[in-house]
Design an enzyme around this catalytic site. Structure first.
Site, PDB file in Angstrom:
ATOM      1  N   LYS A   1       0.855  -1.192   0.000  1.00 20.48           N
ATOM      2  CA  LYS A   1       0.000   0.000   0.000  1.00 20.48           C
ATOM      3  C   LYS A   1       0.891   1.242   0.000  1.00 20.48           C
ATOM      4  O   LYS A   1       1.986   1.241   0.578  1.00 20.48           O
ATOM      5  CB  LYS A   1      -0.847  -0.038   1.282  1.00 20.48           C
ATOM      6  CG  LYS A   1      -1.935   1.012   1.381  1.00 20.48           C
ATOM      7  CD  LYS A   1      -2.772   0.739   2.641  1.00 20.48           C
ATOM      8  CE  LYS A   1      -4.014   1.631   2.696  1.00 20.48           C
ATOM      9  NZ  LYS A   1      -4.915   1.217   3.786  1.00 20.48           N
TER      10      LYS A   1
ATOM     11  N   MET B   1      -7.632   8.167   3.204  1.00 18.45           N
ATOM     12  CA  MET B   1      -7.749   6.738   3.580  1.00 18.45           C
ATOM     13  C   MET B   1      -9.033   6.428   4.330  1.00 18.45           C
ATOM     14  O   MET B   1      -9.205   5.287   4.762  1.00 18.45           O
ATOM     15  CB  MET B   1      -6.563   6.291   4.448  1.00 18.45           C
ATOM     16  CG  MET B   1      -5.329   5.961   3.662  1.00 18.45           C
ATOM     17  SD  MET B   1      -4.253   4.886   4.664  1.00 18.45           S
ATOM     18  CE  MET B   1      -2.665   5.582   4.303  1.00 18.45           C
TER      19      MET B   1
ATOM     20  N   SER C   1      -9.641   1.167   2.241  1.00 16.65           N
ATOM     21  CA  SER C   1      -8.718   2.062   1.596  1.00 16.65           C
ATOM     22  C   SER C   1      -7.600   1.374   0.830  1.00 16.65           C
ATOM     23  O   SER C   1      -6.768   2.051   0.242  1.00 16.65           O
ATOM     24  CB  SER C   1      -8.111   2.987   2.646  1.00 16.65           C
ATOM     25  OG  SER C   1      -7.238   2.286   3.497  1.00 16.65           O
TER      26      SER C   1
ATOM     27  N   VAL D   1      -7.840   0.030   9.788  1.00 11.20           N
ATOM     28  CA  VAL D   1      -8.350   0.582  11.048  1.00 11.20           C
ATOM     29  C   VAL D   1      -9.879   0.508  11.106  1.00 11.20           C
ATOM     30  O   VAL D   1     -10.476   0.725  12.146  1.00 11.20           O
ATOM     31  CB  VAL D   1      -7.864   2.037  11.267  1.00 11.20           C
ATOM     32  CG1 VAL D   1      -8.625   3.026  10.381  1.00 11.20           C
ATOM     33  CG2 VAL D   1      -7.992   2.463  12.730  1.00 11.20           C
ATOM     34  N   ALA D   2     -10.488   0.202   9.947  1.00  6.48           N
ATOM     35  CA  ALA D   2     -11.949   0.096   9.905  1.00  6.48           C
ATOM     36  C   ALA D   2     -12.388  -0.965   8.910  1.00  6.48           C
ATOM     37  O   ALA D   2     -13.578  -1.220   8.747  1.00  6.48           O
ATOM     38  CB  ALA D   2     -12.555   1.443   9.511  1.00  6.48           C
ATOM     39  N   GLY D   3     -11.395  -1.568   8.252  1.00  8.73           N
ATOM     40  CA  GLY D   3     -11.697  -2.579   7.246  1.00  8.73           C
ATOM     41  C   GLY D   3     -10.838  -2.437   5.995  1.00  8.73           C
ATOM     42  O   GLY D   3     -11.002  -3.186   5.031  1.00  8.73           O
ATOM     43  N   SER D   4      -9.890  -1.520   6.025  1.00  8.13           N
ATOM     44  CA  SER D   4      -9.137  -1.161   4.814  1.00  8.13           C
ATOM     45  C   SER D   4      -8.443  -2.321   4.130  1.00  8.13           C
ATOM     46  O   SER D   4      -8.247  -2.303   2.916  1.00  8.13           O
ATOM     47  CB  SER D   4      -8.096  -0.090   5.151  1.00  8.13           C
ATOM     48  OG  SER D   4      -8.717   1.162   5.266  1.00  8.13           O
TER      49      SER D   4
END
Lengths: 552, 552
Positions: B142, B192, B218, B239-242
């Protein structure tokens, strides 16, 4: 918690609570009031020999409480050579005597302890095996632990009207499952944020070596009780040094693990829940020997506490070669300019480093130049994290009863923070500042290939009441989240300390050689994050060379 | 970072950056512009077969990129059956083709990769052993990772004027030491914080299955590149599903470990450093098979990353029996009322649960009654933590160049938080609310004796651009800090999905059966905190039953 109490009543409430606890001491274990009247915070008496001279303990009870560490005792009990009932009786008696000398207890659970001890003995007899690795062992607990059916007032008068705890702290459940016997809870400061274990319910815990000195805090009750040999293993919380300072002041040793290794859940909070402070409160053992700390850590972690507390790390206690047979590399920090070392502590550190060198280990001085971030500024930053609560909840708990704040609350703070209050914006910058300090120490330990750092736990021996100030040397390990142990390595001896005096250096608190003569001197040994196992073995090495383990 | 740039220039700057990257694709790997002109975000073309039909890759290169997972490839290279140069060439070519179809790359490092591949081959030939467990393996990163000498703009136009990275991220150093070859970095959304990997420098990453759909975010660049088989192993933050959403949208699988197990230090921050959010960003692998995730985790942790990053936990990767031969107990969550499941996802979950049951495992439904805290409210709380910065730093980074925010920033937020801004006081309460949710799940998993929870990763298959909304199902594992994996378990099939349609239930985003026909359908499997090892074996079980591992 802490319902509003009419102001006029707080004294009555505190007195009634205090009396109800005192009433739990059997009459035949009471010292004459003519004797206890002399045990005041202005007296410079030592009361260390009272248990031996008071006639309340039998010779066997004196032996049981004085001659062993916890590892010895659990072994003797497991082998059937000693009954838990005898051990627990001895420690209950001695704790009762200690309480009358130095006000070290809050809750007394002697009856429950005797019943539990009998249960342990019967189990062993019936099943031919122990309940667990702490079978039959009396363990003292800081007041902030919840024990079902017992109060946890934390020295807040406003908490006296709370009902007794409905459940155990997770660690209490774990220790119980391992065979432990709980017989008392111990004193602590109002708010827990000072090094004087003093509150308006249970009074002030005094230092058994000299009643006019502090026993340290916030786990001063443990420190004083252990020094009186009224306990062989205590359990305490530590966010700035609370489990280590009492050992520094009263002698003995204590261990602050990396956060998350010992379950923290289920205790009573001294302030508001939900702090965004990145400095976690941890629980560790205090007592007589490093091997007892290892017994505690190993046993607790083997019980898989992560099943009971989601904030406990799912990590086994690793087995290492003990002690490490390679030469170790120690960093050495000999104080910082804002809090220079008193001669006895400078000598204690010097002797420790010298002994380590003599035995083939390497000492790397870290306090020359700017190798380490300022210890004083680091502590100041930590204090900001401790002052984050906009609601100042601990003071609300004080005000709820109308009781006054204890005097040392004024002394255990930084003048730089007098008018400071936190903002969310500054919190981001504080976190960045903290991360830089953590990174600096981590890099230093890697680059210098250090196994541990030897540093002061405090700049002095136990100071007078209300003069301890801010514990800058212990809070360092909390901010870094490094495991850290404190060991007594000698005694203040004016004639030998003299050569460590430095002209023209202002000392805070004042150095009074005549007062500190003979007091225990301590060093702190700080390991690496998550390497509690390695630190434990390193502490054994230091203890073996200079520690003079207590109880053996 | 992000020095002020005259507003008129941001387009020029972005265009120049984009061109300079594009210029790194060798001429002979370019598709005709008549062909690439059709690959737009409004086209519903699938480009999955372009690498095979474009004539740029040889048959062997097609085989290398299509027929193996990373574990196969490192084994073949270690056995000398395949040269790293050939493997890396094949993936560089395929990544170049992918880039021209779906705009999945940011930085191109083909030359450096070829040099490194030669180094790997020569080392193996010379020394007769591999550099490490990832010897010769091309790994895509990434854009937020630092690779020395390469930029990390994160899609902020204002970052283009930053110098190339001076150092590697810690994980990049670790992977390099294990033998990895870096050949490209991949696209991500401006800030992001959306599931559309879209920014004003590198444009929008398109979904290879249907260009009019999102590739997720992201880490959408990775998702699209992996689906094009232009990579076999990618590395992403989450951090949330990236790291999981792109696999949900494009197919494949990804693994989000417990925080602290993979070193995070040394990357480029998308926002302000020092967040007091208790939801940590973690790094994990994405790719073709669960055993590749295990290869990644095992190899990285065996390299002792805690020596390089003080925030990495000093914990070995535990070896377990693989796969577990006891029947497993799975919790099952079939969505929540605010974001009900689209029929293809409902079927995917149903089939997964059915297969598990058929093979002797136990399924415990958790979404009946109030067994679990509201998933929607939990996500809302997480979003508050993500919005803590009073300085709104990501928007400053946008504004610094004068570029506009990407459209999806409006869509990936909660309307409930439109006028919300954080206070320090509320942060305490938010932490308490989070702790309650963590405790509820921990208790539930203990009481129900669950090994893992099967739940949706998202309520739908890949939706249209800028319509993904908030990833409520993936962020749950971040808030809990539970490890979590996402697996493709089938394809949307209108005729079979039909029976899972529920009358009168509003779906968001809208369900368009004709658009999603044939798209990958995913499930999420969430394990227990710190039990990444156990989850990995559980994921293998699920993959074995319903996963249809890619590349084999």
């Amino acid at each position: 918690m802490g319902s509003q109490i009419p102001i006029a009543d707080w004294r009555t409430l505190a007195e009634s609570k205090r009396s109800s606890v005192f009433a739990k001491i059997p009459k035949e274990w009471l010292l004459p009031s003519s004797q206890t009247a002399r045990y005041t915070e202005t007296s410079s008496l030592s009361v260390l020999d009272v248990p031996r001279t008071c006639g309340i303990l039998t010779e066997t009870e004196l032996e049981i409480t004085e001659n062993y560490d916890a590892t010895d005792l659990v072994n003797l009990m497991a082998e059937g050579k000693l009954k838990s009932v005898r051990v627990v009786t001895a420690f209950c008696k001695r704790a009762a005597v200690a309480q009358q000398c130095v006000s070290c207890l809050t809750e007394i659970m002697f009856d429950e302890a005797m019943a539990r001890a009998r249960e342990c003995d019967e189990y062993l007899e019936r099943e031919g095996k122990v309940l667990g690795p702490l079978h039959g062992l009396p363990i003292s607990l800081k007041d902030s632990f919840n024990v079902k059916g017992v109060q946890a007032t934390l020295g807040y008068t406003s908490f006296i009207t709370n009902p007794p705890s409905a459940t155990n702290s997770v660690l209490v459940d774990v220790l119980y499952s391992l065979g432990a016997v709980f017989y008392c809870k111990t004193n602590l400061p109002q708010t827990m944020m000072t090094a004087d274990s003093h509150n308006n319910i249970f009074g002030r815990t005094l230092n058994p070596h000299n009643l006019s000195l502090t026993a340290g805090g916030s786990t001063g009750g443990e420190g004083a009780l252990l020094a009186m040999k009224g306990s062989v293993m205590g359990v305490a919380t530590d966010v700035a040094g609370s489990n280590r300072i009492p050992s520094i002041c009263c002698g003995g040793s204590s261990f602050k693990p990396t956060a998350g290794r010992v379950p923290f859940a289920g205790g009573v909070a001294v302030g508001r829940l939900g702090t965004p402070s990145p400095i976690p409160v941890v629980i560790g053992p205090c007592g007589r020997s490093v091997r007892d700390h290892k017994l505690f850590m190993n046993s607790v972690i083997a019980a898989q506490p992560w099943l009971l507390d989601e904030n406990t790390l799912h990590i086994p206690w690793r087995t290492l070669d003990a002690p490490p047979n390679k030469p170790l590399r120690f960093g050495l920090i000999r104080g910082c300019k804002q809090r220079p070392l008193h001669p006895p502590i400078a000598r204690a550190l010097h002797n420790t480093a010298t002994q380590l060198k003599t035995h083939g280990h390497t000492i790397v001085p870290l306090d020359d130049g700017d190798k380490i971030p300022s210890i004083y500024s680091t502590a100041l930053l930590a204090w900001k994290f401790f002052k984050l609560d906009p609601q100042k909840t601990p003071f609300k708990y004080i005000q709820a009863s109308g009781e006054p704040p204890i005097p040392s609350l004024q002394t255990c703070t930084f003048s730089e923070l007098k008018d400071w209050s936190a903002t969310l914006d500054e919190l981001w910058d504080m976190n960045v500042a903290k991360a830089k300090i953590c990174h600096a120490y981590h890099s230093l330990m890697r680059e210098e290939r250090l196994d541990a750092i030897v540093l002061p736990g405090y700049q002095a021996t136990a100071p007078r009441h209300d003069s301890f100030g801010v514990p800058i040397y212990t809070v360092l390990a909390n901010l870094l989240n490094y495991p850290s142990g404190v060991l007594t390595v000698g005694r203040a001896r004016r004639c030998e300390d003299r050569e460590f005096a430095r002209e023209g250096v202002g000392l805070e608190p004042p150095y009074e050689p005549e007062i500190c003569e003979g007091l225990p001197t301590a060093v702190q040994v700080m390991g690496k994050n998550m390497m509690d196992e390695e630190l434990m073995e390193i502490l054994s090495v230091v203890e073996g060379l200079v520690g003079g383990r207590d109880g053996k």
